[in-house]
Design a protein around this motif. Structure first.
Motif, PDB file in Angstrom:
ATOM      1  N   GLY A 142      -2.821  -3.480  -3.106  1.00 30.04           N
ATOM      2  CA  GLY A 142      -2.735  -3.251  -4.541  1.00 30.04           C
ATOM      3  C   GLY A 142      -2.367  -1.829  -4.919  1.00 30.04           C
ATOM      4  N   GLY A 143      -1.536  -1.189  -4.117  1.00 27.98           N
ATOM      5  CA  GLY A 143      -1.122   0.177  -4.401  1.00 27.98           C
ATOM      6  C   GLY A 143      -2.093   1.237  -3.919  1.00 27.98           C
ATOM      7  N   GLY A 144      -3.199   0.822  -3.294  1.00 26.17           N
ATOM      8  CA  GLY A 144      -4.150   1.785  -2.750  1.00 26.17           C
ATOM      9  C   GLY A 144      -3.561   2.543  -1.569  1.00 26.17           C
ATOM     10  N   TRP A 145      -4.188   3.639  -1.233  1.00 19.96           N
ATOM     11  CA  TRP A 145      -3.745   4.448  -0.107  1.00 19.96           C
ATOM     12  C   TRP A 145      -4.235   3.817   1.197  1.00 19.96           C
ATOM     13  N   VAL A 146      -3.328   3.708   2.156  1.00 15.58           N
ATOM     14  CA  VAL A 146      -3.637   3.082   3.438  1.00 15.58           C
ATOM     15  C   VAL A 146      -3.480   4.125   4.539  1.00 15.58           C
ATOM     16  N   LEU A 147      -4.557   4.409   5.232  1.00 15.44           N
ATOM     17  CA  LEU A 147      -4.562   5.459   6.255  1.00 15.44           C
ATOM     18  C   LEU A 147      -5.210   4.954   7.533  1.00 15.44           C
ATOM     19  N   PRO A 148      -4.979   5.675   8.634  1.00 16.52           N
ATOM     20  CA  PRO A 148      -5.735   5.352   9.844  1.00 16.52           C
ATOM     21  C   PRO A 148      -7.201   5.699   9.633  1.00 16.52           C
TER      22      PRO A 148
ATOM     23  N   GLY B 108       0.815  -1.202   0.000  1.00 17.03           N
ATOM     24  CA  GLY B 108       0.000   0.000   0.000  1.00 17.03           C
ATOM     25  C   GLY B 108       0.850   1.253   0.000  1.00 17.03           C
ATOM     26  N   TYR B 109       0.234   2.357  -0.391  1.00 13.97           N
ATOM     27  CA  TYR B 109       0.853   3.668  -0.209  1.00 13.97           C
ATOM     28  C   TYR B 109       0.409   4.115   1.174  1.00 13.97           C
ATOM     29  N   VAL B 110       1.254   3.855   2.160  1.00 10.28           N
ATOM     30  CA  VAL B 110       0.890   4.004   3.565  1.00 10.28           C
ATOM     31  C   VAL B 110       1.112   5.443   4.011  1.00 10.28           C
ATOM     32  N   VAL B 111       0.050   6.057   4.516  1.00 11.26           N
ATOM     33  CA  VAL B 111       0.115   7.429   5.041  1.00 11.26           C
ATOM     34  C   VAL B 111      -0.150   7.355   6.540  1.00 11.26           C
ATOM     35  N   PRO B 112       0.927   7.308   7.345  1.00  9.50           N
ATOM     36  CA  PRO B 112       0.733   7.130   8.786  1.00  9.50           C
ATOM     37  C   PRO B 112       0.133   8.355   9.477  1.00  9.50           C
ATOM     38  N   VAL B 113       0.149   9.511   8.794  1.00 12.59           N
ATOM     39  CA  VAL B 113      -0.238  10.831   9.313  1.00 12.59           C
ATOM     40  C   VAL B 113       0.865  11.391  10.204  1.00 12.59           C
ATOM     41  N   VAL B 114       1.328  10.606  11.175  1.00 17.86           N
ATOM     42  CA  VAL B 114       2.500  10.987  11.964  1.00 17.86           C
ATOM     43  C   VAL B 114       3.703  10.308  11.323  1.00 17.86           C
ATOM     44  N   GLY B 115       4.456  11.053  10.531  1.00 14.08           N
ATOM     45  CA  GLY B 115       5.565  10.475   9.790  1.00 14.08           C
ATOM     46  C   GLY B 115       5.322  10.551   8.290  1.00 14.08           C
ATOM     47  N   ASP B 116       6.368  10.254   7.536  1.00 13.59           N
ATOM     48  CA  ASP B 116       6.305  10.368   6.083  1.00 13.59           C
ATOM     49  C   ASP B 116       5.579   9.182   5.454  1.00 13.59           C
ATOM     50  N   PRO B 117       4.932   9.402   4.298  1.00  8.38           N
ATOM     51  CA  PRO B 117       4.296   8.300   3.572  1.00  8.38           C
ATOM     52  C   PRO B 117       5.316   7.231   3.179  1.00  8.38           C
ATOM     53  N   ILE B 118       4.831   6.002   3.052  1.00 11.60           N
ATOM     54  CA  ILE B 118       5.688   4.860   2.730  1.00 11.60           C
ATOM     55  C   ILE B 118       5.099   4.168   1.507  1.00 11.60           C
ATOM     56  N   ASP B 119       5.804   4.249   0.384  1.00 11.72           N
ATOM     57  CA  ASP B 119       5.326   3.599  -0.827  1.00 11.72           C
ATOM     58  C   ASP B 119       5.660   2.114  -0.771  1.00 11.72           C
TER      59      ASP B 119
ATOM     60  N   ALA C 177      -3.625   7.583  14.156  1.00 12.38           N
ATOM     61  CA  ALA C 177      -2.413   7.466  13.341  1.00 12.38           C
ATOM     62  C   ALA C 177      -2.096   5.981  13.143  1.00 12.38           C
ATOM     63  N   LEU C 178      -1.247   5.715  12.157  1.00 15.48           N
ATOM     64  CA  LEU C 178      -0.729   4.352  11.971  1.00 15.48           C
ATOM     65  C   LEU C 178       0.601   4.274  12.701  1.00 15.48           C
ATOM     66  N   THR C 179       0.526   4.032  13.994  1.00 13.92           N
ATOM     67  CA  THR C 179       1.684   4.013  14.865  1.00 13.92           C
ATOM     68  C   THR C 179       1.648   2.749  15.711  1.00 13.92           C
ATOM     69  N   PRO C 180       2.767   2.031  15.823  1.00 14.52           N
ATOM     70  CA  PRO C 180       2.776   0.835  16.675  1.00 14.52           C
ATOM     71  C   PRO C 180       2.273   1.152  18.087  1.00 14.52           C
TER      72      PRO C 180
END
Length: 398
Positions: free
Chosen positions: A49-55, A8-19, A349-352
């Motif tokens: 599948g390359g979609g955007w992944v957000l909290p 996924g194109y991961v957008v954690p919100v806190v931190g930079d996006p991760i392709d 956020a997407l944070t551990p």
């Protein structure tokens, strides 16, 4: 629940996006976010599948479940307009998880909502944060209470003015709130004395809640639109020392410097409404950007069902169009509302360590053509391509 969301194109919100990133959820919590995340054997894998992944988004001021849609008066449990001081009332006790608004929330990527009593009373009652899927509200609760709802301005003065009783003016509304806190101060002193003396003490549900506000345990969510009412909210907060959160804040931009200086956050909205009353004369999609640039901590709300909850992200999109910073817009519906209302240890956020509430979007969620394709709450898939999972179904049952 365990799941790994990959590619996924991961957008954690806190931190930079991760392709090409992976979000790993175990036992309902996020445990890893990154590119080289090792997925343990047996953990189900979902290909984004390359979609955007957000909290999951956080709606910080809604009436889902207490102001039910399509049910008429029978589903309206938002306002107990028989007592100006309803601090003992709890939104929790009126929520119907079967309200259609919860399914709408999931379709708009909203997984958490802070449900509040309405604005008919000067002191409306206690708010609750819930997940947007479950059989009973008790299973859905994140935190309760979250804050206490209060209202200034025309709503409470109209409600009680029509009844020919206090409060029928802005003076009266402020007096009700001030009197309530003075009684709470006296109550706290008497309670402490009784405890010191080892004597019995008659508890009061209303004053117990207000003491928690005075002690800083619960923020004061103040419904207010006009600048003069916002100034009254600041005046009362200064007088009694509680944590103030401005709700709606239609004219907050006129006092943006004062709000920023005092670090008073604003939950602004709804933004898609007409100027249906005098308090909304200065409603504008430009206002969020003005507040944010002034340094005000900001969240955006739909005030569902005033604006349907699945339009939360669209309000953020159009606020960007009118000057709100794009990254800040995402924060106003994720980490900001979570932090403002003390939920950032669970969601936003997407944070551990946070809950595994994740949404896979077809593209950038700020693009109005993007769709929430799959929604996970605590690692459990609860929504997929327009279908909501049945919360009453349990594996192994009929």
């Amino acid at each position: 629940m365990n799941v790994a969301i990959t590619r996924g194109y991961v957008v954690p919100v806190v931190g930079d996006p991760i392709d090409g990133g992976t979000v790993l959820i175990q036992d309902g919590k996020i445990v890893a976010v990154g590119v080289d995340v090792e997925v343990p054997e047996g953990v189900p894998v979902v290909d984004a599948g390359g979609g955007w992944v957000l909290p999951g988004f956080v709606e910080s001021h809604g009436h889902v479940g207490v102001h039910e849609e399509a049910d008429g008066w029978a589903g309206h449990d938002t306002n107990e307009m028989t007592d100006p001081n309803g601090a003992r009332l709890r939104a929790l006790d009126a929520i119907n998880p079967a309200d259609l608004g919860f399914a709408d929330a999931l379709s708009g990527g909203v997984t958490t909502v802070v449900i509040k009593p309405g604005s008919g009373n000067p002191i409306g009652g206690q708010t609750v944060a819930v997940k947007c899927w479950g059989r009973t509200v008790d299973e859905m609760v994140i935190r309760e209470p979250v804050s206490v709802k209060s209202a200034l301005g025309e709503n409470p003065k109209r409600v009680y003015g029509d009844q020919k009783k206090l409060p029928s003016t802005r003076q009266g509304v402020a007096a009700v709130i001030r009197d309530a806190f003075m009684k709470a101060q006296d109550y706290r002193a008497k309670r402490e004395f009784a405890e010191q003396e080892g004597k019995p003490f008659d508890r009061d549900g209303t004053l117990e809640v207000l003491v928690r506000v005075l002690d800083g345990e619960l923020p004061w969510c103040q419904h207010t639109h006009r600048a003069d009412d916002i100034a009254t909210a600041l005046r009362l907060a200064d007088e009694f020392g509680y944590r103030l959160v401005i709700n709606h804040g239609t004219e907050g931009h006129l006092l943006a410097d004062m709000l920023a200086e005092r670090d008073v956050p604003v939950i602004i909205g709804p933004l898609f409404t007409s100027r249906s009353k005098v308090e909304l004369r200065n409603r504008s999609l430009r206002n969020p950007g003005i507040l944010a640039r002034a340094g005000v901590r900001l969240a955006i709300t739909t005030d569902h069902p005033v604006v349907p909850i699945h339009f939360l992200v669209h309000q953020a999109t159009l606020a960007v169009k009118e000057g709100l910073d794009r990254d800040e817009a995402l924060r106003t519906i994720t980490v900001n509302p979570a932090a403002i209302l003390g939920l950032d240890d669970r969601v936003g956020a997407l944070t551990p360590g946070l809950d595994g509430d994740v949404v896979i979007w077809s593209g950038d969620p700020l693009d109005v053509m993007s769709r929430a394709r799959r929604v996970f709450i605590g690692g459990r898939e609860v929504y997929a391509d327009g279908e909501v999972a049945d919360p009453y179904y349990r594996e192994g049952t009929n």
